[in-house]
Design a protein around this motif. Sequence first.
Motif, short mmCIF file in Angstrom:
data_model
loop_
_atom_site.label_atom_id
_atom_site.label_comp_id
_atom_site.label_asym_id
_atom_site.label_seq_id
_atom_site.Cartn_x
_atom_site.Cartn_y
_atom_site.Cartn_z
N PHE A 1 0.75 -1.28 0.01
CA PHE A 1 0.04 0.17 0.01
C PHE A 1 0.82 1.28 0.16
O PHE A 1 0.99 2.18 -1.13
CB PHE A 1 -0.99 -0.34 0.95
N ILE A 2 1.64 1.51 1.00
CA ILE A 2 2.29 2.83 1.19
C ILE A 2 3.40 2.98 0.17
O ILE A 2 3.81 3.75 -0.41
CB ILE A 2 2.89 2.91 2.77
N ASP B 1 9.78 -6.32 -3.95
CA ASP B 1 8.49 -6.65 -3.08
C ASP B 1 8.49 -8.47 -3.66
O ASP B 1 8.97 -8.86 -4.43
CB ASP B 1 7.29 -6.21 -3.63
N ASP C 1 12.76 -12.08 -2.31
CA ASP C 1 12.30 -12.12 -0.85
C ASP C 1 13.65 -11.34 -0.07
O ASP C 1 14.71 -11.92 -0.11
CB ASP C 1 12.44 -13.46 -0.62
N TYR D 1 4.47 -7.55 16.90
CA TYR D 1 4.40 -6.62 16.03
C TYR D 1 5.29 -5.15 16.33
O TYR D 1 6.17 -4.83 15.96
CB TYR D 1 3.29 -6.30 15.20
N ILE E 1 -2.61 4.30 8.54
CA ILE E 1 -2.56 5.15 7.36
C ILE E 1 -3.70 4.36 6.41
O ILE E 1 -3.66 3.34 6.48
CB ILE E 1 -1.03 4.99 6.46
N LYS F 1 -7.15 -2.84 7.52
CA LYS F 1 -7.36 -2.30 8.81
C LYS F 1 -8.74 -1.82 8.78
O LYS F 1 -9.53 -1.53 7.85
CB LYS F 1 -6.31 -1.14 8.75
P1 NAD Z 1 1.67 -3.59 3.09
O1 NAD Z 1 1.71 -5.01 3.69
O2 NAD Z 1 0.74 -3.16 1.90
O3 NAD Z 1 3.11 -3.40 2.48
C1 NAD Z 1 4.21 -4.40 2.93
C2 NAD Z 1 4.86 -4.82 1.82
O4 NAD Z 1 5.87 -5.66 2.08
C3 NAD Z 1 3.92 -5.90 1.15
O5 NAD Z 1 3.61 -5.72 -0.22
C4 NAD Z 1 4.72 -7.21 1.18
O6 NAD Z 1 4.60 -8.18 -0.04
C5 NAD Z 1 6.08 -6.89 1.19
N1 NAD Z 1 6.96 -7.74 1.83
C6 NAD Z 1 6.74 -8.52 3.18
N2 NAD Z 1 7.54 -9.57 3.17
C7 NAD Z 1 8.76 -9.22 2.34
C8 NAD Z 1 9.78 -9.91 1.98
N3 NAD Z 1 10.21 -10.84 2.99
N4 NAD Z 1 10.36 -9.50 0.85
C9 NAD Z 1 10.07 -8.53 0.19
N5 NAD Z 1 8.90 -7.89 0.35
C10 NAD Z 1 8.19 -8.24 1.61
O7 NAD Z 1 1.83 -2.53 4.12
P2 NAD Z 1 1.69 -0.98 4.38
O8 NAD Z 1 0.21 -0.63 4.85
O9 NAD Z 1 2.06 -0.69 2.93
O10 NAD Z 1 2.87 -0.68 5.48
C11 NAD Z 1 4.17 -0.20 4.80
C12 NAD Z 1 5.04 -0.36 6.06
O11 NAD Z 1 4.75 0.63 6.93
C13 NAD Z 1 5.29 -1.52 6.98
O12 NAD Z 1 6.57 -1.72 7.47
C14 NAD Z 1 4.14 -1.32 7.97
O13 NAD Z 1 4.49 -2.11 8.95
C15 NAD Z 1 4.34 0.14 8.40
N6 NAD Z 1 3.11 0.64 8.90
C16 NAD Z 1 2.03 0.81 8.25
C17 NAD Z 1 0.93 1.23 8.84
C18 NAD Z 1 -0.38 1.37 8.18
O14 NAD Z 1 -1.39 2.07 8.84
N7 NAD Z 1 -0.61 0.97 7.06
C19 NAD Z 1 0.96 1.59 10.23
C20 NAD Z 1 1.97 1.70 10.96
C21 NAD Z 1 3.33 1.28 10.29
#
Ligand code: NAD
Length: 322
Positions: free
Chosen positions: A12-13, A32, A50, A149, A179, A192
């Motif tokens: 997402f982000i 990713d 990975d 987490y 977010i 979420k």
């Molecule tokens: P998301 O799950 O959409 O994105 C995370 C990405 O990481 C996924 O596309 C997943 O495939 C990739 N990933 C996981 N394991 C992997 C690996 N071994 N190798 C390569 N890629 C891998 O999450 P998001 O909402 O975009 O969040 C992004 C970051 O922000 C994360 O670190 C999350 O913990 C942090 N965060 C997000 C929020 C929120 O509200 N969205 C809040 C707090 C923190």
Amino acid sequence: MKTALVCGAGGFIGSHIVKRLKKEGYWVRGVDLKHTEFSETVADDFVISDLRDSVICRDVTDQPFDDVYQLAADMGGAEFVFTGDNDADIMHNSALINLNMIEACYQAGVKKIFYSSSACMYPEYNQMDPDNPKCSEDSAYPAAPDSEYGWEKLFSERLYLAFHRNYGMEVRIARFHNIFGPEGTWTDGREKAPAAFCRKVAEARNGSEIEMWGDGEQTRSFLYIDDCLDAVRALMESTFIGPVNIGSEDMVTINQLADIVMSIAGKNLAIKHIPGPLGVRGRNSDNNLIREKLGWEPKYTLKDGLAKTYPWIKEQVKQAGH
Ligand code: NAD
């Protein structure tokens, strides 16, 4: 031309950051496990790999990038994080990604690395009162996150800070608070609360009922993705290392969140409160530090952000034939 590497670019982000960096004229590589789900990536190079594998981390940092954004993590919403069923994967997978990436970035001579931590690292004891949660940056210790987490995020914050202290690496650390926005996960069990309620409301017939975990009196704040991107870029361009909250101070109960979604959809639905994973009782961002250091404030209200998110999720529901 400036260069950037975005880890987690299929998520997402990360996918939104890729778009923002391209608009700003960067050459961008995304990495990713999976491709972007909801639109074609605009990255110049997209590697499916990975990042738990240190060899892969070295391969994708084959040049001294100006900026690296490390967003890859094994994460999700309450159902994924708070049931306990995924604790081992969450800790092991995300810690490995961070351990490997910071070392690879150091070896490659990367100029600056951004790390996305989370408000989930704040101690549970300061978040028991739904009307008065405390999440100022200096309240992190004594540490007592309510999830593995959160513990992994805290460990990794310290890892990035240690590389800064011992090896002079330029790091930037943000603690994101919920977010949301279009092109985020909306249905696979990792979604979420804002996306979950948009989906439930979109699927429900007017006058029917939707389910909510808990009594709905727990509080949270939610930040729209465009505001998040502005804050991340401002932090990256500043000399401030963080950790710093990136969130909204506009705290609502989950009942109020559901009401706003219903009013946007023009639907009147009853809420059935059922047991489910909840997380802390209250949480709100404290933006004093980011205001002082970066002069950043969110521009979107929760209602404005949801008014942009709901139609996108409604369309996904329609296309999926739900
Ligand atoms: P998301 O799950 O959409 O994105 C995370 C990405 O990481 C996924 O596309 C997943 O495939 C990739 N990933 C996981 N394991 C992997 C690996 N071994 N190798 C390569 N890629 C891998 O999450 P998001 O909402 O975009 O969040 C992004 C970051 O922000 C994360 O670190 C999350 O913990 C942090 N965060 C997000 C929020 C929120 O509200 N969205 C809040 C707090 C923190």
